[in-house]
Design a protein around this motif. Structure first.
Motif, PDB file in Angstrom:
ATOM      1  N   ASP A 513      22.121   3.704  48.547  1.00  0.00           N
ATOM      2  CA  ASP A 513      21.698   2.308  48.587  1.00  0.00           C
ATOM      3  C   ASP A 513      20.178   2.186  48.559  1.00  0.00           C
ATOM      4  N   SER A 539      25.258  -3.725  43.521  1.00  0.00           N
ATOM      5  CA  SER A 539      26.124  -4.574  44.345  1.00  0.00           C
ATOM      6  C   SER A 539      27.558  -4.569  43.820  1.00  0.00           C
ATOM      7  N   MET A 542      29.117  -0.979  44.516  1.00  0.00           N
ATOM      8  CA  MET A 542      29.439  -0.837  45.928  1.00  0.00           C
ATOM      9  C   MET A 542      30.660  -1.672  46.295  1.00  0.00           C
ATOM     10  N   ASN A 543      30.777  -2.843  45.698  1.00  0.00           N
ATOM     11  CA  ASN A 543      31.911  -3.718  45.992  1.00  0.00           C
ATOM     12  C   ASN A 543      33.224  -3.050  45.579  1.00  0.00           C
ATOM     13  N   LEU A 546      33.872  -0.042  48.099  1.00  0.00           N
ATOM     14  CA  LEU A 546      34.255  -0.461  49.440  1.00  0.00           C
ATOM     15  C   LEU A 546      35.630  -1.123  49.458  1.00  0.00           C
ATOM     16  N   THR A 552      34.168  -3.302  54.710  1.00  0.00           N
ATOM     17  CA  THR A 552      33.120  -4.208  54.253  1.00  0.00           C
ATOM     18  C   THR A 552      31.797  -3.817  54.899  1.00  0.00           C
ATOM     19  N   MET A 553      30.699  -4.163  54.217  1.00  0.00           N
ATOM     20  CA  MET A 553      29.371  -3.835  54.729  1.00  0.00           C
ATOM     21  C   MET A 553      28.469  -5.046  54.648  1.00  0.00           C
ATOM     22  N   PRO A 562      22.148  -1.149  55.680  1.00  0.00           N
ATOM     23  CA  PRO A 562      23.564  -1.490  55.530  1.00  0.00           C
ATOM     24  C   PRO A 562      24.381  -1.003  56.720  1.00  0.00           C
ATOM     25  N   TYR A 581      32.827  -7.378  49.436  1.00  0.00           N
ATOM     26  CA  TYR A 581      32.907  -6.240  50.347  1.00  0.00           C
ATOM     27  C   TYR A 581      31.525  -5.667  50.661  1.00  0.00           C
ATOM     28  N   TYR A 582      30.584  -5.897  49.760  1.00  0.00           N
ATOM     29  CA  TYR A 582      29.206  -5.420  49.941  1.00  0.00           C
ATOM     30  C   TYR A 582      28.306  -6.643  49.932  1.00  0.00           C
TER      31      TYR A 582
END
Length: 585
Positions: A513, A539, A542-543, A546, A552-553, A562, A581-582
């Protein structure tokens, strides 16, 4: 003024010097024995004035003089001989809690675990070899009660060491034989399933991978009946899914009669796993001090800030900052490389690579489970493997840092760097050698390097070569938190200043990240099939990742780092409902 004098025994070589440290010492020249010689140099800290002449005169950089603040009144809890590393203060495990320890490599974290587990009796800077003086030393504190129980064998200890690579040297049989031998809880089947070990139970210990060996070591520790469980770097070699599984499993063994203490460098997992944090600060290989306990969020944020308010100590010159979004540079729209739909079969494993491209001046992270084809993808791009179907458009000049590093060479670090790279470039020295702190390693042999030192050397070897595309496979392995962030910045600065691109395979989400512009996401079934998708914007990538992990973050409001939301918390449910989720909020 309190002083610490460190003589690095591996560097001090009286047969190859003229004992310059003693000859030029101002106190020695007054006919006082500040520095004497008994196989190695020995420094009297009471006589030493802290002038630093010996450190400058030593041809091997073997001497370190540290001037501590006047108010520093702590007594060493343990010291590894005269002019050697010393430890001040100690974390204490809390029952029904998971306690984390964070800090640089070489700051005493493993020494702490050795003491708390009973493998090492603190010597109190004396010739102490029993617990009576230790108990007296800690009179009136939690530590007194802890060491009384340790002395009277009222604590049962289970300890997963850091150096799991040595396990095959001591145990030659099958995985199942090792786990049966330690299975005091009679939960072998259950724990094997949770750690996904069922398919390797009949494999020999010597034949399994690093990630498998790590999970076997964790299983062997958890299967023991114990009050205190110690885990030294339990996520090394593990992918993000496995790290989360281990975190959930460790949480499940904590109750009113048990405590868990963990040393870990993955900040996201440490944050997700622990209830309290102890910060270790000081100076690498010289001395280490444990902070007072802090809640996990406060402890990690304090660590990133670099200032411990209660102790009035600055542990780092600069604060570590995270950006809400990766920095936006003026990226080239010119495509560096592209490929059509591509596939490769290796034994029973099938890899499918969907059409994609890499632009110039990009850093692209590569994420996915172990055994799902990430390294195969890298090797295809590096022209080390030929695809069965599809085409890589360009044959690029590639510089490749592999996942597994060879440390068997007797060659000096300085010679290896000079032979294999554009070593003398001032630009490279400023962007790579200095940020990676390599100068102090130049006169070491490759086979004398620690895992973290070897990793930094191989990262440098990769980046110092002239190439169109730089491929780094798991560069964060063996590195502490600060080194990971230094490496992140070095990679980012290097790509920006050299107008080149890099692909970085890693499992530390915070690490990726921190510097990635885009992300390749691998999906599929480990050892059976893998599918490479992307690259996506960070983004979006990562979504996807995750969502597959069902976590989720969000961003911490104070530091922007994060953080994983607690499962089924209000924020977790809200982000899942919105398919976000991100989150950068």
């Amino acid at each position: 003024m309190t002083r610490i004098a460190i003589v690095k025994k591996d560097k001090c070589n009286l047969n190859k010097c003229s004992q310059e440290c003693g000859k030029y010492c101002p106190i020695n020249r007054q006919n006082k024995d500040c520095i004497i010689f008994e196989n190695k140099a020995l420094i009297d800290e009471e006589l030493c004035t802290g002038c630093g002449i010996c450190t400058k005169r030593c041809p091997f950089q073997a001497i370190q003089i540290i001037n501590l603040p006047q108010e520093f009144k702590l007594t060493p809890l343990h010291q590894y001989g005269k002019n050697s590393f010393r430890l001040y203060r100690l974390p204490i495990p809390k029952f029904n809690q998971i306690t984390g320890i964070i800090g640089k490599n070489g700051i005493g974290k493993t020494t702490v675990l050795e003491i708390l587990s009973g493998n090492l009796i603190p010597n109190l800077n004396q010739e102490n070899k029993n617990y009576n003086k230790v108990i007296e030393f800690f009179k009136g504190t939690e530590a007194q009660a802890y060491f009384e129980k340790l002395k009277n064998k009222k604590l049962r200890i289970a300890y997963k060491p850091q150096l799991i690579d040595k396990i095959p040297e001591y145990f030659k049989d099958k995985v199942i034989d090792l786990l049966k031998k330690v299975d005091e809880k009679k939960q072998l089947k259950e724990i094997s399933k949770k750690l996904e070990l069922e398919n390797i139970l009949n494999n020999n210990i010597s034949e399994i991978s690093g990630g498998e060996l790590q999970r076997v070591a964790i299983a062997a520790t958890i299967l023991k009946e114990a009050n205190i469980y110690f885990f030294d770097e339990p996520t090394s070699y593990l992918d993000i899914k496995q790290r989360l599984n281990v975190a959930k499993l460790l949480r499940s063994i904590v109750n009113e009669e048990t405590a868990v203490i963990v040393v870990e460098h993955d900040l996201i997992i440490l944050d997700y796993l622990t209830d309290y944090i102890y910060l270790m600060y000081g100076q690498e290989t010289a001395y280490g001090i444990s902070s007072h306990p802090k809640t996990t969020k406060l402890g990690i944020n304090t660590y990133l800030e670099g200032y411990l308010k209660e102790e009035n100590i600055r542990s780092r010159d600069k604060r570590i900052n995270f950006l809400v979004k990766p920095p936006i540079y003026k990226k080239s729209e010119k495509i560096l490389n592209s490929w059509t739909e591509t596939s490769k079969k290796l034994n029973n494993f099938n890899l499918k690579i969907n059409p994609g491209e890499i632009n110039k001046e990009e850093i692209i992270g590569v994420i996915g489970e172990n055994g799902i084809g990430k390294t195969t993808f890298i090797k295809i791009l590096a022209n080390e493997l030929k695809p069965d179907r599809g085409e890589i458009q360009e044959k690029l000049k590639i510089s490749y840092k592999p996942q597994y590093l060879n440390n068997n060479s007797e060659e000096l670090v300085i010679n290896l760097l000079k032979e294999n790279s554009n070593f003398d470039s001032q630009k490279n020295k400023a962007l790579i050698l200095e940020p990676l702190s390599l100068e102090q390693l130049y006169n070491k042999k490759i086979n004398q390097l620690s895992g973290g030192e070897l990793q930094r050397i191989h990262i440098a070897l990769c980046l110092l070569k002239e190439a169109d595309l730089y491929l780094l496979d798991e560069p964060s392995a063996y590195l502490d938190i600060e080194q990971r962030l230094q490496i992140s910045k070095a990679i980012k600065d290097f790509t920006e200043n050299s107008n080149i691109s890099a692909l970085v395979v890693d499992h530390d989400l915070l690490f990726l990240d921190y510097f990635s512009d885009k992300l390749f996401v691998f999906e599929g079934k480990p050892s059976i099939e893998g599918i490479c998708n992307g690259p996506f914007r960070i983004s979006e990538g990562m979504n996807i990742l995750l969502k597959n992990l069902d976590i989720t973050m969000r961003r911490d409001q104070e530091t922007n780092r994060p953080r994983i939301n607690k499962l089924n918390s209000q924020m977790d449910r809200k982000q899942k409902q919105s398919n976000s989720y991100y989150s950068d909020k």
